[in-house]
Design a protein around this motif. Structure first.
Motif, PDB file in Angstrom:
ATOM      1  N   GLU A  25     -33.534 -41.379   9.253  1.00 53.85           N
ATOM      2  CA  GLU A  25     -33.150 -41.196  10.657  1.00 53.85           C
ATOM      3  C   GLU A  25     -33.700 -42.314  11.529  1.00 53.85           C
ATOM      4  O   GLU A  25     -33.054 -42.742  12.487  1.00 53.85           O
TER       5      GLU A  25
ATOM      6  N   ARG B 212     -25.770 -43.553   9.651  1.00 59.22           N
ATOM      7  CA  ARG B 212     -25.771 -42.214  10.245  1.00 59.22           C
ATOM      8  C   ARG B 212     -24.687 -41.333   9.612  1.00 59.22           C
ATOM      9  O   ARG B 212     -24.911 -40.158   9.313  1.00 59.22           O
TER      10      ARG B 212
ATOM     11  N   LYS C  93     -25.059 -37.921   7.206  1.00 60.02           N
ATOM     12  CA  LYS C  93     -24.342 -36.694   7.554  1.00 60.02           C
ATOM     13  C   LYS C  93     -23.484 -36.222   6.375  1.00 60.02           C
ATOM     14  O   LYS C  93     -23.447 -35.020   6.051  1.00 60.02           O
TER      15      LYS C  93
ATOM     16  N   THR D 234     -31.522 -45.293  11.211  1.00 64.06           N
ATOM     17  CA  THR D 234     -30.196 -45.198  11.847  1.00 64.06           C
ATOM     18  C   THR D 234     -30.192 -45.883  13.213  1.00 64.06           C
ATOM     19  O   THR D 234     -29.162 -46.417  13.636  1.00 64.06           O
TER      20      THR D 234
END
Length: 209
Positions: free
Chosen positions: A65, A10, A14, A68
């Motif tokens: 995603e 994650r 980012k 994650t």
């Protein structure tokens, strides 16, 4: 960019998005390729992007995603496992120390006959307190070790801490003095005098009726 060994998936996503935002006119395919190359080859997401390549960066991020969630769960499980191992290690330190070590700092009265013989002779005396039953599953106890004081299995009578401490209390009250040598009785007197303790309830050297 490369995903750091201690970095969550994650956080890598980012950080990658933040770096990409700083590049004017960044090509999507180049970004997708760079994102994948930044992953460890043993990473499940790297495998997924290799087997089923995504054509757009949006698709790559959408797949990432989803991964994650799996990565976050692994991190939580790993931390819990480490905490359990640490707790087991700490408990193991306490269990690994022989119970005799706990007695090393305590001084016990030396009797002239074995403890189990003393218990056999005073078992019907009103001042002898019965201990609480031994805890634990009987099927898991060592039935080769029997304690006459607890009247149960798990340890030998002569190794019973509760029995030793109870006998000390009895000696403090003037009981079982006939099982103590004269020299030991004198040591008890000297100890009481040093500690300014009150006299025993029974005279030293008294015998059972």
């Amino acid at each position: 960019m490369h995903k750091k060994s201690d970095e969550s998936l994650r956080d890598y996503i980012k950080r990658f998005k933040a770096e990409r935002a700083n590049i004017v006119g960044c090509d999507g395919q180049i970004a997708s390729s760079a994102f994948k190359r930044g992953l460890p080859i043993e990473c499940e997401l790297y495998r997924e992007l290799t087997i089923s390549p995504r054509q757009t960066l949006i698709e790559v991020f959408a797949t990432a995603e989803r991964y994650t969630l799996w990565d976050d769960d692994q991190i939580v499980a790993k931390k819990a496992d480490q905490a359990n191992k640490q707790a087991s290690k700490e408990n193991g330190k306490h269990r690994s120390q022989p119970q005799e070590c706990a007695l090393a700092t305590e001084s016990y009265t030396k009797f002239t006959i074995p403890i189990h013989q003393i218990l056999a002779q005073v078992k019907d005396m009103p001042w002898l307190k019965k201990p609480s039953p031994l805890k634990g599953n009987l099927t898991e106890k060592d039935t080769s070790r029997y304690c006459r004081f607890h009247e149960g299995y798990g340890h030998y009578t002569n190794d019973c801490f509760a029995r030793k401490r109870h006998l000390e209390d009895l000696v403090r009250d003037g009981h079982c003095m006939e099982f103590i040598s004269r020299g030991a009785i004198q040591q008890i007197k000297d100890c009481d005098a040093t500690n300014n303790e009150p006299p025993r309830k029974k005279p030293y050297g008294s015998t059972r009726s």
